[in-house]
Design a protein around this motif. Structure first.
Motif, PDB file in Angstrom:
ATOM      1  N   PHE A  41       0.722  -1.264   0.075  1.00 30.10           N
ATOM      2  CA  PHE A  41      -0.126   0.079   0.026  1.00 30.10           C
ATOM      3  C   PHE A  41       0.931   1.316   0.128  1.00 30.10           C
ATOM      4  O   PHE A  41       0.459   2.302  -0.701  1.00 30.10           O
ATOM      5  CB  PHE A  41      -1.152   0.032   1.317  1.00 30.10           C
ATOM      6  CG  PHE A  41      -2.333  -0.424   1.105  1.00 30.10           C
ATOM      7  CD1 PHE A  41      -3.012   0.272  -0.059  1.00 30.10           C
ATOM      8  CD2 PHE A  41      -2.886  -1.649   1.611  1.00 30.10           C
ATOM      9  CE1 PHE A  41      -4.437  -0.384  -0.364  1.00 30.10           C
ATOM     10  CE2 PHE A  41      -3.991  -1.943   1.418  1.00 30.10           C
ATOM     11  CZ  PHE A  41      -4.872  -1.432   0.508  1.00 30.10           C
ATOM     12  N   THR A  42       1.927   1.436   0.592  1.00 30.02           N
ATOM     13  CA  THR A  42       2.828   2.345   0.715  1.00 30.02           C
ATOM     14  C   THR A  42       3.430   2.818  -0.539  1.00 30.02           C
ATOM     15  O   THR A  42       3.525   3.846  -1.210  1.00 30.02           O
ATOM     16  CB  THR A  42       3.852   2.388   1.788  1.00 30.02           C
ATOM     17  OG1 THR A  42       3.375   2.112   3.225  1.00 30.02           O
ATOM     18  CG2 THR A  42       4.854   3.393   1.709  1.00 30.02           C
ATOM     19  N   ALA A  43       3.785   1.558  -1.232  1.00 28.57           N
ATOM     20  CA  ALA A  43       4.572   1.788  -2.562  1.00 28.57           C
ATOM     21  C   ALA A  43       3.133   2.343  -3.535  1.00 28.57           C
ATOM     22  O   ALA A  43       3.698   3.320  -4.403  1.00 28.57           O
ATOM     23  CB  ALA A  43       4.888   0.558  -3.244  1.00 28.57           C
ATOM     24  N   TYR A  44       2.013   1.840  -3.458  1.00 23.94           N
ATOM     25  CA  TYR A  44       1.144   2.376  -4.479  1.00 23.94           C
ATOM     26  C   TYR A  44       0.634   3.686  -4.090  1.00 23.94           C
ATOM     27  O   TYR A  44       0.302   4.375  -4.999  1.00 23.94           O
ATOM     28  CB  TYR A  44      -0.193   1.519  -4.338  1.00 23.94           C
ATOM     29  CG  TYR A  44       0.039   0.241  -5.434  1.00 23.94           C
ATOM     30  CD1 TYR A  44      -0.071   0.508  -6.777  1.00 23.94           C
ATOM     31  CD2 TYR A  44       0.399  -0.888  -5.084  1.00 23.94           C
ATOM     32  CE1 TYR A  44      -0.093  -0.665  -7.739  1.00 23.94           C
ATOM     33  CE2 TYR A  44       0.598  -1.908  -5.854  1.00 23.94           C
ATOM     34  CZ  TYR A  44       0.348  -1.722  -7.174  1.00 23.94           C
ATOM     35  OH  TYR A  44       0.610  -2.621  -8.272  1.00 23.94           O
ATOM     36  N   ASN A  45       0.493   3.974  -2.622  1.00 19.63           N
ATOM     37  CA  ASN A  45       0.424   5.451  -2.267  1.00 19.63           C
ATOM     38  C   ASN A  45       1.347   6.296  -2.775  1.00 19.63           C
ATOM     39  O   ASN A  45       1.072   7.686  -3.217  1.00 19.63           O
ATOM     40  CB  ASN A  45       0.008   5.587  -0.866  1.00 19.63           C
ATOM     41  CG  ASN A  45      -1.512   5.240  -0.359  1.00 19.63           C
ATOM     42  OD1 ASN A  45      -2.261   5.289  -1.536  1.00 19.63           O
ATOM     43  ND2 ASN A  45      -1.636   4.583   0.708  1.00 19.63           N
ATOM     44  N   THR A  46       2.632   6.060  -2.867  1.00 17.10           N
ATOM     45  CA  THR A  46       3.557   6.982  -3.420  1.00 17.10           C
ATOM     46  C   THR A  46       3.495   7.010  -4.762  1.00 17.10           C
ATOM     47  O   THR A  46       3.741   8.173  -5.320  1.00 17.10           O
ATOM     48  CB  THR A  46       4.989   6.043  -3.072  1.00 17.10           C
ATOM     49  OG1 THR A  46       5.260   5.892  -1.669  1.00 17.10           O
ATOM     50  CG2 THR A  46       6.187   6.801  -3.607  1.00 17.10           C
ATOM     51  N   GLU A  47       3.122   5.975  -5.494  1.00 19.31           N
ATOM     52  CA  GLU A  47       2.905   6.103  -6.843  1.00 19.31           C
ATOM     53  C   GLU A  47       1.646   7.045  -7.224  1.00 19.31           C
ATOM     54  O   GLU A  47       1.666   8.095  -8.335  1.00 19.31           O
ATOM     55  CB  GLU A  47       2.518   4.665  -7.568  1.00 19.31           C
ATOM     56  CG  GLU A  47       2.433   5.027  -9.070  1.00 19.31           C
ATOM     57  CD  GLU A  47       2.131   3.778  -9.843  1.00 19.31           C
ATOM     58  OE1 GLU A  47       1.738   3.826 -10.984  1.00 19.31           O
ATOM     59  OE2 GLU A  47       2.627   2.684  -9.253  1.00 19.31           O
ATOM     60  N   ASP A  49       0.760   9.480  -5.366  1.00 20.29           N
ATOM     61  CA  ASP A  49       1.013  10.993  -4.893  1.00 20.29           C
ATOM     62  C   ASP A  49       2.079  11.397  -6.052  1.00 20.29           C
ATOM     63  O   ASP A  49       2.427  12.479  -5.719  1.00 20.29           O
ATOM     64  CB  ASP A  49       1.496  11.085  -3.460  1.00 20.29           C
ATOM     65  CG  ASP A  49       0.336  10.900  -2.643  1.00 20.29           C
ATOM     66  OD1 ASP A  49      -0.782  10.928  -2.765  1.00 20.29           O
ATOM     67  OD2 ASP A  49       0.632  10.483  -1.605  1.00 20.29           O
ATOM     68  N   SER A  50       2.649  10.803  -6.887  1.00 18.02           N
ATOM     69  CA  SER A  50       3.564  11.170  -7.685  1.00 18.02           C
ATOM     70  C   SER A  50       3.016  12.177  -8.708  1.00 18.02           C
ATOM     71  O   SER A  50       1.804  12.347  -9.077  1.00 18.02           O
ATOM     72  CB  SER A  50       4.255  10.077  -8.651  1.00 18.02           C
ATOM     73  OG  SER A  50       3.193   9.574  -9.681  1.00 18.02           O
ATOM     74  N   PRO A  51       3.750  13.155  -9.304  1.00 22.29           N
ATOM     75  CA  PRO A  51       3.196  14.217 -10.240  1.00 22.29           C
ATOM     76  C   PRO A  51       2.798  13.415 -11.519  1.00 22.29           C
ATOM     77  O   PRO A  51       1.754  13.823 -11.907  1.00 22.29           O
ATOM     78  CB  PRO A  51       4.437  15.173 -10.312  1.00 22.29           C
ATOM     79  CG  PRO A  51       5.410  14.952  -9.262  1.00 22.29           C
ATOM     80  CD  PRO A  51       5.070  13.641  -8.669  1.00 22.29           C
ATOM     81  N   GLU A  52       3.430  12.535 -11.979  1.00 21.58           N
ATOM     82  CA  GLU A  52       3.091  11.851 -13.108  1.00 21.58           C
ATOM     83  C   GLU A  52       1.690  11.290 -12.949  1.00 21.58           C
ATOM     84  O   GLU A  52       0.877  11.395 -13.912  1.00 21.58           O
ATOM     85  CB  GLU A  52       3.875  10.821 -13.573  1.00 21.58           C
ATOM     86  CG  GLU A  52       3.836  10.005 -14.790  1.00 21.58           C
ATOM     87  CD  GLU A  52       4.697   8.916 -14.985  1.00 21.58           C
ATOM     88  OE1 GLU A  52       4.769   8.323 -16.413  1.00 21.58           O
ATOM     89  OE2 GLU A  52       5.467   8.446 -14.085  1.00 21.58           O
ATOM     90  N   PHE A  53       1.559  10.571 -11.727  1.00 20.25           N
ATOM     91  CA  PHE A  53       0.331   9.979 -11.750  1.00 20.25           C
ATOM     92  C   PHE A  53      -1.012  10.933 -11.558  1.00 20.25           C
ATOM     93  O   PHE A  53      -1.801  10.926 -12.030  1.00 20.25           O
ATOM     94  CB  PHE A  53       0.237   9.200 -10.640  1.00 20.25           C
ATOM     95  CG  PHE A  53      -1.052   8.245 -10.436  1.00 20.25           C
ATOM     96  CD1 PHE A  53      -1.023   7.101 -10.976  1.00 20.25           C
ATOM     97  CD2 PHE A  53      -2.143   8.847  -9.441  1.00 20.25           C
ATOM     98  CE1 PHE A  53      -2.190   6.081 -11.038  1.00 20.25           C
ATOM     99  CE2 PHE A  53      -3.347   8.068  -9.519  1.00 20.25           C
ATOM    100  CZ  PHE A  53      -3.320   6.644 -10.234  1.00 20.25           C
ATOM    101  N   SER A  54      -0.566  11.869 -10.697  1.00 21.23           N
ATOM    102  CA  SER A  54      -1.637  13.110 -10.703  1.00 21.23           C
ATOM    103  C   SER A  54      -1.938  13.668 -12.022  1.00 21.23           C
ATOM    104  O   SER A  54      -3.168  13.835 -12.196  1.00 21.23           O
ATOM    105  CB  SER A  54      -1.093  14.201  -9.568  1.00 21.23           C
ATOM    106  OG  SER A  54      -0.914  13.743  -8.371  1.00 21.23           O
ATOM    107  N   ASN A  55      -1.083  13.984 -12.651  1.00 27.87           N
ATOM    108  CA  ASN A  55      -1.210  14.481 -14.173  1.00 27.87           C
ATOM    109  C   ASN A  55      -2.120  13.517 -14.957  1.00 27.87           C
ATOM    110  O   ASN A  55      -2.868  14.066 -15.633  1.00 27.87           O
ATOM    111  CB  ASN A  55       0.176  14.782 -14.735  1.00 27.87           C
ATOM    112  CG  ASN A  55       0.004  15.601 -16.037  1.00 27.87           C
ATOM    113  OD1 ASN A  55      -1.044  15.614 -16.638  1.00 27.87           O
ATOM    114  ND2 ASN A  55       1.028  15.948 -16.389  1.00 27.87           N
ATOM    115  N   ALA A  56      -1.937  12.177 -15.067  1.00 30.65           N
ATOM    116  CA  ALA A  56      -2.526  11.294 -15.531  1.00 30.65           C
ATOM    117  C   ALA A  56      -4.048  11.124 -15.261  1.00 30.65           C
ATOM    118  O   ALA A  56      -5.065  11.055 -15.815  1.00 30.65           O
ATOM    119  CB  ALA A  56      -1.981  10.032 -15.539  1.00 30.65           C
TER     120      ALA A  56
END
Length: 191
Positions: A41-47, A49-56
């Motif tokens: 879950f920590t790994a997925y939450n890090t992804e 919260d990433s700028p790339e994911f937020s943008n997508a």
């Protein structure tokens, strides 16, 4: 005490020790599993919260299938995502992975639904025409099936908990509606 009784008592004591050790090992395995789930879950939450994911995420939420011209559709039909449309794959693959982990029991269904169900529903609604197009044009009905499974699960979860999952009978914090009142008193947005 006869030697037979001593042997029987020792065997009984050994059985108790082995049973206690087995119980402790099972509990330890449960703790390890929980630790692995937290790490995942920590790994997925890090992804998440990433700028790339937020943008997508923002791109997909604002996506209209009318934006897709013939060239983009031809590319999708052949498994390619042109330009900004690669963001579709990023989001769909993210939820495909989570859905697979839930389906095989690595991640708990209830926790995933509590954290992501409304987002999963929104994104599935946006992407389902694309998912079905890709499946049909490529002749592979299993593309993003775990994402679909997650969407079905989320829909059921939301239907079962229309007011959320806050424990009944628990005290709630007092509502601070100062911002809402300020917004309402400002009137309609000027044209």
């Amino acid at each position: 005490m006869t030697p037979e009784w001593v042997t029987a008592a020792a065997s009984g004591a050994t059985l108790v020790v082995v049973a206690i050790a087995a119980f402790a090992a099972l509990r330890q395995m449960g703790h390890m599993r929980a630790g692995n789930q937290v790490a995942l879950f920590t790994a997925y939450n890090t992804e998440w919260d990433s700028p790339e994911f937020s943008n997508a995420f923002a791109f997909v939420r604002s996506l209209s299938i009318d934006q897709m011209d013939r060239e983009a559709l031809d590319a999708l039909a052949h498994g390619r995502f042109l330009g900004e449309f690669h963001k579709i794959r990023l989001i769909a693959n993210f939820f495909e992975d989570i859905g697979a982990f839930v389906q095989v029991g690595i991640l708990p269904k209830t926790l995933v639904c509590m954290l992501y169900s409304s987002n999963i529903q929104d994104l599935w609604q946006k992407l389902s025409p694309i998912v079905y197009f890709v499946r049909e044009s490529r002749g592979v009905p299993a593309i993003w099936e775990h994402f679909e499974y997650l969407a079905v699960m989320s829909e059921d979860f939301i239907a079962a908990h229309p007011h959320g999952v806050f424990p009944r009978g628990s005290r709630r914090m007092p509502a601070n509606d100062s911002l809402l009142e300020r917004y309402r008193s400002a009137g309609p947005e000027p044209d």
